[in-house]
Structure formats: C-alpha cells, structure tokens
Scaffold this motif. Structure first.
Motif, PDB file in Angstrom:
ATOM      1  N   ALA A 372       0.832  -1.206   0.000  1.00 22.69           N
ATOM      2  CA  ALA A 372       0.000   0.000   0.000  1.00 22.69           C
ATOM      3  C   ALA A 372       0.867   1.256   0.000  1.00 22.69           C
ATOM      4  O   ALA A 372       0.560   2.240  -0.700  1.00 22.69           O
ATOM      5  N   VAL A 373       1.954   1.229   0.772  1.00 23.85           N
ATOM      6  CA  VAL A 373       2.876   2.369   0.789  1.00 23.85           C
ATOM      7  C   VAL A 373       3.520   2.549  -0.577  1.00 23.85           C
ATOM      8  O   VAL A 373       3.649   3.671  -1.080  1.00 23.85           O
ATOM      9  N   ALA A 374       3.926   1.455  -1.205  1.00 27.67           N
ATOM     10  CA  ALA A 374       4.538   1.533  -2.535  1.00 27.67           C
ATOM     11  C   ALA A 374       3.571   2.146  -3.540  1.00 27.67           C
ATOM     12  O   ALA A 374       3.958   2.996  -4.360  1.00 27.67           O
ATOM     13  N   ALA A 375       2.306   1.739  -3.484  1.00 23.93           N
ATOM     14  CA  ALA A 375       1.302   2.301  -4.393  1.00 23.93           C
ATOM     15  C   ALA A 375       1.107   3.787  -4.132  1.00 23.93           C
ATOM     16  O   ALA A 375       0.946   4.590  -5.076  1.00 23.93           O
ATOM     17  N   SER A 376       1.145   4.182  -2.863  1.00 28.96           N
ATOM     18  CA  SER A 376       0.996   5.599  -2.513  1.00 28.96           C
ATOM     19  C   SER A 376       2.182   6.418  -3.021  1.00 28.96           C
ATOM     20  O   SER A 376       2.003   7.521  -3.551  1.00 28.96           O
ATOM     21  N   ILE A 377       3.388   5.873  -2.858  1.00 26.90           N
ATOM     22  CA  ILE A 377       4.581   6.568  -3.352  1.00 26.90           C
ATOM     23  C   ILE A 377       4.502   6.759  -4.864  1.00 26.90           C
ATOM     24  O   ILE A 377       4.796   7.842  -5.389  1.00 26.90           O
ATOM     25  N   PHE A 378       4.102   5.715  -5.567  1.00 28.24           N
ATOM     26  CA  PHE A 378       3.985   5.784  -7.025  1.00 28.24           C
ATOM     27  C   PHE A 378       2.990   6.873  -7.422  1.00 28.24           C
ATOM     28  O   PHE A 378       3.284   7.709  -8.293  1.00 28.24           O
ATOM     29  N   SER A 379       1.831   6.898  -6.762  1.00 26.28           N
ATOM     30  CA  SER A 379       0.788   7.867  -7.103  1.00 26.28           C
ATOM     31  C   SER A 379       1.216   9.290  -6.772  1.00 26.28           C
ATOM     32  O   SER A 379       1.071  10.211  -7.601  1.00 26.28           O
ATOM     33  N   PHE A 380       1.747   9.496  -5.565  1.00 27.02           N
ATOM     34  CA  PHE A 380       2.169  10.843  -5.167  1.00 27.02           C
ATOM     35  C   PHE A 380       3.363  11.322  -5.989  1.00 27.02           C
ATOM     36  O   PHE A 380       3.487  12.511  -6.276  1.00 27.02           O
ATOM     37  N   GLY A 381       4.265  10.396  -6.353  1.00 28.35           N
ATOM     38  CA  GLY A 381       5.396  10.777  -7.197  1.00 28.35           C
ATOM     39  C   GLY A 381       4.937  11.323  -8.538  1.00 28.35           C
ATOM     40  O   GLY A 381       5.425  12.356  -9.016  1.00 28.35           O
ATOM     41  N   ILE A 382       3.986  10.622  -9.155  1.00 27.67           N
ATOM     42  CA  ILE A 382       3.445  11.091 -10.438  1.00 27.67           C
ATOM     43  C   ILE A 382       2.735  12.427 -10.260  1.00 27.67           C
ATOM     44  O   ILE A 382       2.892  13.354 -11.071  1.00 27.67           O
ATOM     45  N   LEU A 383       1.950  12.552  -9.184  1.00 28.35           N
ATOM     46  CA  LEU A 383       1.234  13.800  -8.932  1.00 28.35           C
ATOM     47  C   LEU A 383       2.190  14.976  -8.762  1.00 28.35           C
ATOM     48  O   LEU A 383       1.977  16.060  -9.341  1.00 28.35           O
ATOM     49  N   LEU A 384       3.261  14.771  -8.000  1.00 28.76           N
ATOM     50  CA  LEU A 384       4.239  15.841  -7.794  1.00 28.76           C
ATOM     51  C   LEU A 384       4.889  16.262  -9.114  1.00 28.76           C
ATOM     52  O   LEU A 384       5.063  17.460  -9.379  1.00 28.76           O
ATOM     53  N   TYR A 385       5.224  15.288  -9.939  1.00 31.25           N
ATOM     54  CA  TYR A 385       5.895  15.598 -11.210  1.00 31.25           C
ATOM     55  C   TYR A 385       4.950  16.324 -12.170  1.00 31.25           C
ATOM     56  O   TYR A 385       5.350  17.274 -12.849  1.00 31.25           O
ATOM     57  N   VAL A 386       3.700  15.880 -12.226  1.00 30.49           N
ATOM     58  CA  VAL A 386       2.713  16.549 -13.085  1.00 30.49           C
ATOM     59  C   VAL A 386       2.494  17.988 -12.622  1.00 30.49           C
ATOM     60  O   VAL A 386       2.424  18.916 -13.446  1.00 30.49           O
ATOM     61  N   MET A 387       2.402  18.197 -11.303  1.00 31.63           N
ATOM     62  CA  MET A 387       2.212  19.552 -10.770  1.00 31.63           C
ATOM     63  C   MET A 387       3.415  20.437 -11.078  1.00 31.63           C
ATOM     64  O   MET A 387       3.263  21.610 -11.431  1.00 31.63           O
ATOM     65  N   LEU A 388       4.619  19.869 -10.972  1.00 36.75           N
ATOM     66  CA  LEU A 388       5.824  20.638 -11.286  1.00 36.75           C
ATOM     67  C   LEU A 388       5.833  21.054 -12.752  1.00 36.75           C
ATOM     68  O   LEU A 388       6.096  22.220 -13.074  1.00 36.75           O
ATOM     69  N   ARG A 389       5.542  20.129 -13.649  1.00 34.72           N
ATOM     70  CA  ARG A 389       5.542  20.438 -15.070  1.00 34.72           C
ATOM     71  C   ARG A 389       4.482  21.479 -15.403  1.00 34.72           C
ATOM     72  O   ARG A 389       4.712  22.379 -16.223  1.00 34.72           O
ATOM     73  N   ALA A 390       3.325  21.374 -14.737  1.00 34.95           N
ATOM     74  CA  ALA A 390       2.254  22.332 -14.998  1.00 34.95           C
ATOM     75  C   ALA A 390       2.645  23.738 -14.554  1.00 34.95           C
ATOM     76  O   ALA A 390       2.406  24.731 -15.259  1.00 34.95           O
TER      77      ALA A 390
END
Length: 405
Positions: A372-390
């Motif tokens: 569950a932690v691994a899935a959360s890291i994957f999701s939050f990592g993508i979210l952070l990168y998308v927000m940075l690019r935006a």
C-alpha cells in the motif's frame, strides 16, 4: 572521477572535513543500536519510553534546524560546525555516564540538536566551495559519508561493547569527535565573506514550485525508508526464519547500495534534468518495495534491499545540488537556510515513517502495508511531477521574485 584533479586545496580540505563530520554524526546515531538491549535489561524501560528515546533525536533536529541554518549564513560555517561538534562530544559523554533513562533521552536530544547544526552547515560549506557543475557529485559523496557512518556505527558499537562494556563505544566516539574539533579549528578556513544580503524569505522559497517538488520527494523517500526499519525485521524473521545478524546484514546491504549510487546520481544531475532523475528514483523505489515482501529466500531479500537502497540514494542525491542551484539563481549564498529546510524534510520523514508504519501494521498485515505504501509513493510521485511540469509551463512560472533575499 575526473573532477578530483581540478579541486583546489581549500576544496579538498573542506570536502574532507564535511565527510568526517557527517560520518561521525551518523556513526554516533547508530552506535546506540547494539547497546539498547543492555539499557533495556538494566533500566527496564517501557516500549513507550524506548520510543521516546529514539524519537527525541528527530524532535530535537526539527526544533533546532530552522534556527541553526540561517545562523550559519550570518556567522560562518566554521563556527557553526565547531558548535555542532562540541554538541556531539557532549552527547556522547552523556551517553557514557548515563545511569537513567532520563539522562539517555537527554543525550539523544542533545545529539539531535548537534545534528541540526552540523548537517545543514556542512552541506552549505560544500555549496560555498564548489561551483554548480561539481556540486552534484560532491553532494553524492556527502551522502555516501552519511550512509557509511550509519553502516559502521552498529557493528563498531557492538564490537567495542563486547570488548570493554557499554561506556567504551561512547568514550571512543567522544575522543574521535574531540580530535575532529581540533582539526576543524586548526585547519578549516572559509573563503566566503558573509554579508547581510545572505537572507532568504523562507515562505517564498517554500512556495517555489521546484522547492515544493524537492520537499515532497524527500518526504516520500525518507518516510518509506524509515517505515521499513521497525516493520521489516519482524516480517523477515517470521517469513524467512533468519537470525538478527542476517537482518542486520540485509539493512547493511541496503545502506551500502545507497552509498554507492549516491555519487553516481549526483554526477548525473549535472548532465541531465535533476527533477527527472528524482522522479525516476522515486518511481523505482515504489516499484522495488513490493519485492521486499515477495522475496522467498535470503538472497532474494538481499537483492530487494539493495534495489530499494539504491533507489533512495538515486532519488535524494540530486536534491542537494539542485537546492544550491535554486539559491544561486536567487542571487544569494544563503545555502545554510536552504539545507536547513532539507534537514527539516528529512526529520519529518524520520518521525512520520515509523508512525505510519505502526498505524498501517495495526490494521493491515506487513506485506499489505508495504504494498500500500509503494502504491501511494507511485501515485504521489506522479502527482508531484505533473504539478511541477504544470507550474513550470505556466506564464507565472518565473519565480525569482519569490526568492528575493
């Protein structure tokens, strides 16, 4: 590495002292681990009090870091490093003479205060001494010193304890720290002149999208790493029927992989987009964490630990040089403040990781919790990168004004 012949004498001396200081700091941090059973047997503390003992380091670091980093920007790195080293010497002496849990907690708290002075100041000294193109690999070497100290602290402490009793490891560490103090006082010199312009508006700095991304990445990596420490040993022991010594070796493999990959990732950050490297590192961590619970043999577990450790090192190493570059673009040398914020993110992870692990494993099996932690890291990592690019692609992405000194 090709940049070593290009280093000046002051750069070599500065790097040497930073490596020694960060090494001794983390050596002292892990030195206590093999001596805990002795204190548990003699002092009979509750599980809650033992939790307070270990968390007091991170609490002290969180309290003091916001003050010590900016102070080093004003009074200089050398003075602040000496203050931190004196604090480390005091804490080790307190450990050596401790005959009560209250004194042990005090010693651990003082150790955290000292780390709040040494960590950001040592990293800021490297940023002072080295140009941006060299910083990535140099910061990776600093992280290797940290991982090496962590790796060696427990076995050295256990060996000295078995030879001469529980006071010897701390007295030896105090002597090493005192030698370090004398060397820093005698040989470390600063070329950078401090000025009143080296001030950072912390609120604006934290609102910078790149800094916010780094903060999120550091928190994800540190929480994941610290979450494994209290949960994984019991799980591995039950599943693989391995000894405490084997558990120690597994964590040593993870720490070694972390230390070996950090300079490589740091060097790559000066050639490639460091934010992409951080993103790749955090996704790798999310992908490899489930292998810890899927491992069916000791060798598979060791490989999984190595992959997790390397992923964390690959993630964190580019963050240090990149923070320095953001400060450079803002037109200041307030590296102490910047790296004190990094230390705070690190400290929050140290507190939140074991807490999250405890809560999750109360409601889920350890295997499910780690996945569950691994899935959360994957999701939050993508979210952070998308927000940075935006934010970087928006017209208002010119954020120099947010960092005015």
């Amino acid at each position: 590495m090709m940049f070593f012949p290009k280093m000046t004498k002051s750069q070599r001396i500065g790097l040497l002292f930073v490596v020694l200081i960060l090494f001794i700091d983390m050596l002292l941090y892990s030195l206590l681990i093999p001596i805990v059973p002795y204190f548990t047997e003699t002092l009979k503390p509750s599980s809650t009090m033992m939790g307070i003992l270990f968390s007091s380091y991170a609490v002290a670091m969180l309290i003091a870091t916001p003050f010590f980093g900016p102070i080093s920007d004003r009074i200089g790195r050398r003075i602040m490093l000496l203050i931190g080293l004196v604090g480390l010497a005091i804490s080790t002496i307190l450990f050596a003479v401790s005959d009560s849990l209250a004194l042990l907690i005090t010693a651990r708290f003082v150790q955290g205060l000292a780390a709040a002075a040494t960590w950001p100041t040592a990293l800021a000294l490297l940023a002072d001494l080295f140009p941006p193109k060299m910083r990535g690999a140099i910061m990776g070497i600093a992280l290797t010193a940290i991982s090496t100290g962590t790796l060696l602290g427990a076995p050295i402490g256990g060996w000295l304890f078995e030879m001469s009793g529980h006071r010897t490891p701390f007295l030896a560490a105090a002597a090493f720290t005192l030698i370090n103090i004398i060397l820093v006082y005698a040989f470390l010199r600063e070329e950078t002149t401090r000025s009143e312009s080296e001030k950072l508006q912390v609120g604006g700095f934290l609102r910078h999208p790149q800094v916010a991304f780094i903060a999120g990445i550091v928190l994800l990596a540190e929480i994941s790493l610290c979450l494994l420490e209290p949960t994984l040993p019991v799980f591995m022991t039950d599943k693989l029927s391995i000894t405490p010594a084997a558990i120690g070796l597994l964590f040593a493999v993870m720490t070694l992989a972390y230390g070996l990959i950090a300079p490589v990732a740091g060097a790559l950050s000066s050639r490639f987009n460091p934010f992409t490297l951080m993103f790749v590192g955090i996704l790798s961590l999310a992908v490899f964490m489930p292998f810890l619970v899927w491992a069916g043999t000791l060798w598979q577990a060791a490989l999984a630990m190595a992959l997790v450790g390397a992923s964390v090192g690959f993630t964190l190493s580019p963050t240090l040089a990149t923070l320095g570059e953001i400060i450079d673009r803002g037109g200041s040398g307030a590296y102490g403040t910047a790296y004190s914020l990094f230390n705070m993110f690190h400290g929050v992870g140290m507190v939140a990781g074991p807490l999250a692990g405890g809560i999750l494993t109360d409601v889920l099996p350890v295997s499910s919790a780690i996945i569950a932690v691994a899935a959360s890291i994957f999701s939050f990592g993508i979210l952070l990168y998308v927000m940075l690019r935006a934010k970087q692609s928006s017209p208002s992405a010119s954020t120099h004004k947010e960092m005015k000194m």
